[in-house]
Design a protein around this motif. Structure first.
Motif, PDB file in Angstrom:
ATOM      1  N   PRO A  70     -20.607  19.692   6.938  1.00  0.00           N
ATOM      2  CA  PRO A  70     -20.283  20.277   5.639  1.00  0.00           C
ATOM      3  C   PRO A  70     -18.784  20.311   5.341  1.00  0.00           C
ATOM      4  O   PRO A  70     -18.383  20.422   4.193  1.00  0.00           O
ATOM      5  CB  PRO A  70     -20.841  21.700   5.745  1.00  0.00           C
ATOM      6  N   GLY A  71     -17.969  20.231   6.361  1.00  0.00           N
ATOM      7  CA  GLY A  71     -16.520  20.330   6.077  1.00  0.00           C
ATOM      8  C   GLY A  71     -15.698  19.532   7.057  1.00  0.00           C
ATOM      9  O   GLY A  71     -16.203  19.063   8.083  1.00  0.00           O
ATOM     10  N   ALA A  73     -13.207  20.349   9.137  1.00  0.00           N
ATOM     11  CA  ALA A  73     -12.989  20.865  10.493  1.00  0.00           C
ATOM     12  C   ALA A  73     -14.200  20.564  11.376  1.00  0.00           C
ATOM     13  O   ALA A  73     -14.064  20.183  12.540  1.00  0.00           O
ATOM     14  CB  ALA A  73     -12.728  22.363  10.444  1.00  0.00           C
ATOM     15  N   GLN A  74     -15.398  20.715  10.804  1.00  0.00           N
ATOM     16  CA  GLN A  74     -16.600  20.444  11.599  1.00  0.00           C
ATOM     17  C   GLN A  74     -16.726  18.945  11.899  1.00  0.00           C
ATOM     18  O   GLN A  74     -17.160  18.548  12.978  1.00  0.00           O
ATOM     19  CB  GLN A  74     -17.848  20.942  10.877  1.00  0.00           C
ATOM     20  N   GLU A  75     -16.335  18.144  10.933  1.00  0.00           N
ATOM     21  CA  GLU A  75     -16.382  16.693  11.165  1.00  0.00           C
ATOM     22  C   GLU A  75     -15.509  16.315  12.355  1.00  0.00           C
ATOM     23  O   GLU A  75     -15.885  15.493  13.200  1.00  0.00           O
ATOM     24  CB  GLU A  75     -15.885  15.964   9.906  1.00  0.00           C
ATOM     25  N   VAL A  76     -14.355  16.961  12.444  1.00  0.00           N
ATOM     26  CA  VAL A  76     -13.435  16.663  13.548  1.00  0.00           C
ATOM     27  C   VAL A  76     -14.065  17.050  14.888  1.00  0.00           C
ATOM     28  O   VAL A  76     -13.993  16.304  15.861  1.00  0.00           O
ATOM     29  CB  VAL A  76     -12.084  17.384  13.328  1.00  0.00           C
ATOM     30  N   VAL A  77     -14.726  18.202  14.924  1.00  0.00           N
ATOM     31  CA  VAL A  77     -15.367  18.631  16.181  1.00  0.00           C
ATOM     32  C   VAL A  77     -16.478  17.646  16.549  1.00  0.00           C
ATOM     33  O   VAL A  77     -16.606  17.241  17.705  1.00  0.00           O
ATOM     34  CB  VAL A  77     -15.916  20.073  16.062  1.00  0.00           C
ATOM     35  N   GLN A  78     -17.256  17.225  15.567  1.00  0.00           N
ATOM     36  CA  GLN A  78     -18.335  16.259  15.847  1.00  0.00           C
ATOM     37  C   GLN A  78     -17.765  14.954  16.411  1.00  0.00           C
ATOM     38  O   GLN A  78     -18.315  14.360  17.321  1.00  0.00           O
ATOM     39  CB  GLN A  78     -19.144  15.986  14.570  1.00  0.00           C
TER      40      GLN A  78
END
Ligand code: NHF
Length: 426
Positions: A70-71, A73-78
């Motif tokens: 959804p955002g 920051a989460q894309e980076v963690v994934q």
């Protein structure tokens, strides 16, 4: 020594100087005899071969297969989880790494996990900070990115940065202890491909008539790069040199605003927005330009300035951050007061006024690039950092085995030094 290099960009997917830095550094390290595995965390729209093997250098691409995040920051963690999976696969296949070297916060999660799981030292290069890029922290995402940068610096045994200005910034913003920091400037490829005079002229004529002067900018169209300052400087430059054309190459979120600014200032007819251009066209335009400009508000180093200098473009640059260390005013380029369009206009006019000055700038810039900014030298200095860390890690292991009091977890939090690193405001 086997180095695991974690990077958010790598050719052909280069966003800025970081991707070029990692590619050149990794090649130079492999040429010096190290084994280098580069792990590039692909963004979701990027496609590339999974594995490239070139002698001692292996380039792996990790792709995120999880449901769309959804955002940002989460894309980076994934993306970091995907990188970690790639490391696990290599380790399961029997691969061993001696050090892990992470570039910027975008690889921090994978880097920290690798450090602790494999018990190998972590070295981080911080190319730029979120605070510096935005001139402050203004929302939750920016604060999160800044926290992650701090965390990466904290977890790393040593932190490398590319200029003295950046070292000062890392001490000020994150309280990184000085004895944990190494300044190693960037390099530039020694012989950038040069085009024939006919090709250069052809590239020039795509944007300007033979009677016109050509000012050239290439970079991301974001606030920190200061393209608006260049457009604001243009009316003054045109008053002195009416037959001048400004070429703005690159893409980014500021494009519409910059176009509107050019219209408002009545210089629309004199600015050519070229959009994204390839490296070949960029090199031809550097050689065709009367002046190349790096007007950044924030620039920890400015590889782009080195590229212009290497190709013999007379350079006008902001005296911001690392640029003031790369460019010697009046000798290898002209510096203006950062953020000041009047000062920028003055320097542009001086460069356009005096052909002899332009010729001298070209000559001295080329010499300086050859003498000072060599990737082999950068790789040697980086190897020294790896070696000193490996040496300290070995000593710590021996201490631990001997039950000594100086126990430091291998690859631990920057040895004793990082215990002095306080979270700002925390
Ligand atoms: O050249 C590579 C690059 C620098 O100034 C540049 C930047 C990001 O902002 O070190 O990193």
């Amino acid at each position: 020594m086997h180095i695991l290099m974690l990077t958010p960009e790598y050719p052909p997917h280069v966003v800025g100087g970081l991707g070029r830095h990692v590619a050149e550094l990794s090649h130079a390290l492999a040429e010096l005899g190290s084994r280098v595995t580069v792990l590039h965390g692909l963004r979701r729209h990027e496609a590339a071969d999974e594995v490239e093997e070139r002698g001692a250098l292996t380039v792996l691409r990790a792709r995120d297969h999880a449901p769309g995040p959804p955002g940002f920051a989460q894309e980076v963690v994934q993306r970091n989880v995907a990188m970690l999976q790639a490391v696990l696969q290599r380790v399961a296949a029997g691969e061993r790494f001696d050090v892990v070297h992470a570039h910027d916060w975008l690889t921090a999660h994978a880097a920290r996990a690798v450090k602790h799981a494999l018990q190998i030292p972590l070295i981080a290069t911080i190319h730029a900070t979120e605070m510096g890029r935005n001139g402050g922290l203004f929302n939750e995402v920016q604060r999160h990115i800044s926290d992650t940068e701090w965390w990466l610096a904290f977890e790393a045994w040593r932190v490398i940065c590319c200029s003295r200005a950046m070292r000062e910034e890392l001490v000020r913003v994150f309280q990184v202890p000085l004895d944990k920091l190494h300044v190693i400037p960037n390099g530039v490829a020694p012989e950038p491909r040069t085009a024939s005079p006919g090709e250069i002229l052809e590239a020039r004529r795509r944007y300007a008539a033979d009677s016109e002067r050509l000012i050239f900018f290439v970079g991301r169209l974001v606030y920190e790069k200061g393209v608006d300052l260049l457009i604001r400087a243009l009316p003054r430059v045109l008053a002195a040199h009416p037959q001048t054309v400004l070429v703005v190459a690159g893409k980014g979120p500021e494009r519409e605003g910059l176009e509107a600014l050019a219209r408002d200032l009545g210089v629309w007819g004199r600015v050519r927005f070229a959009g994204h251009i390839g490296d070949g066209e960029r090199n031809r335009l550097y050689q065709a330009a009367d002046v190349a400009v790096v007007p950044s508000r924030y620039e920890p180093f400015g590889i782009v300035a080195l590229e212009a200098m290497a190709l013999g473009a007379p350079l006008v640059a902001a005296g911001a951050g690392g640029l003031a260390e790369v460019v010697e005013h009046g000798r290898t380029g002209l510096l203006f007061r950062p953020g000041d369009p009047w000062s920028l206009a003055e320097q542009l006019i001086a460069a356009l006024d005096f052909p002899a000055l332009r010729a001298a700038l070209r000559r001295h810039a080329r010499e300086a690039v050859r003498e000072r900014f060599d990737w082999k030298r950068v790789a040697e200095r980086t190897l020294d950092v790896y070696r000193s860390v490996l040496y300290a890690a070995r000593a710590a292991r021996q201490d631990a085995r001997a039950g000594g009091a100086r126990l430091v977890p291998v690859g631990g939090p920057g040895a004793q030094a990082s215990s002095a690193q306080q979270r700002p405001g925390g």
